[in-house]
Design a protein around this motif. Structure first.
Motif, PDB file in Angstrom:
ATOM      1  N   TYR A  20     -11.147  28.651  80.657  1.00 36.46           N
ATOM      2  CA  TYR A  20     -11.683  29.923  80.192  1.00 36.46           C
ATOM      3  C   TYR A  20     -10.998  30.372  78.910  1.00 36.46           C
ATOM      4  O   TYR A  20     -11.625  30.955  78.034  1.00 36.46           O
ATOM      5  CB  TYR A  20     -11.531  31.021  81.248  1.00 36.46           C
ATOM      6  N   LYS A  23     -11.688  27.078  76.197  1.00 40.37           N
ATOM      7  CA  LYS A  23     -13.088  26.654  76.127  1.00 40.37           C
ATOM      8  C   LYS A  23     -13.266  25.193  75.690  1.00 40.37           C
ATOM      9  O   LYS A  23     -14.220  24.857  75.010  1.00 40.37           O
ATOM     10  CB  LYS A  23     -13.879  27.584  75.206  1.00 40.37           C
ATOM     11  N   GLU A 118     -18.643  35.426  79.305  1.00 37.29           N
ATOM     12  CA  GLU A 118     -18.071  34.869  78.081  1.00 37.29           C
ATOM     13  C   GLU A 118     -18.156  35.837  76.905  1.00 37.29           C
ATOM     14  O   GLU A 118     -17.363  35.748  75.969  1.00 37.29           O
ATOM     15  CB  GLU A 118     -18.773  33.552  77.728  1.00 37.29           C
TER      16      GLU A 118
END
Length: 179
Positions: A20, A23, A118
């Motif tokens: 996260y 990425k 996101e």
């Protein structure tokens, strides 16, 4: 079970958080590896750790922040001619693996939810993932991020509110109506 074995139990959770943050699978693996390297070095001095998972996440986040700051200071220089042929060789492989990786991630989250998550600012996304996905308490998140508990609570509240706004149409399409 040794202290090092207790730390390795959390590798999947650390990898998810690293993914996260950066990425990119390779960078996430590097970040997790660096985290464990630092943790094992600390344990060589026969020091004990009480909450291994929170401690590892703290190391991971601090390592990410330090790498990010270092990367901002150093410009990236690339000689295009030297990588052009290499790029052509791996282009097809990257496209294939990216599609497979995206499919695995899509299994976990609907694309609208994933996109909304996101799109959140990093501070909000991080605390929501740490609290909701990883199950850390406000106090543990506060210690990991080095900020007051009130700040953590505020970020979670504001992040959830932003998610609610972003997902209003998504919820309505699936029959959820706010009363």
């Amino acid at each position: 079970m040794s202290q090092k074995d207790k730390l390795l139990v959390h590798i999947d959770a650390l990898y998810r958080q690293a993914l996260y943050l950066v990425k990119n699978e390779n960078n996430a693996e590097d970040l997790v590896q660096e985290t464990y390297l630092k943790a094992f070095r600390f344990l060589q001095d026969d020091k004990g750790v009480i909450n291994e998972k929170a401690w590892l996440f703290r190391i991971l986040i601090n390592t990410f922040i330090n790498q990010y700051r270092k990367g901002k200071k150093e410009p990236t220089l690339v000689d295009f001619d030297s990588i052009e042929s290499f790029h052509e060789l791996i282009e097809e492989e990257v496209l294939t693996s990216t599609i497979e990786d995206a499919a695995k991630f899509d299994e976990l989250l609907d694309s609208d939810v994933k996109r909304a998550l996101e799109e959140l600012p990093d501070d909000f996304r991080m605390v929501i993932l740490l609290s909701t996905v990883e199950g850390f308490s406000y106090k543990e998140i506060s210690q990991m991020l080095g900020c007051p508990i009130g700040t953590v609570m505020s970020r979670i509240y504001r992040g959830r509110r932003l998610l609610k706004e972003k997902l209003a149409n998504y919820a309505e399409k699936r029959g959820f109506k706010e009363e």
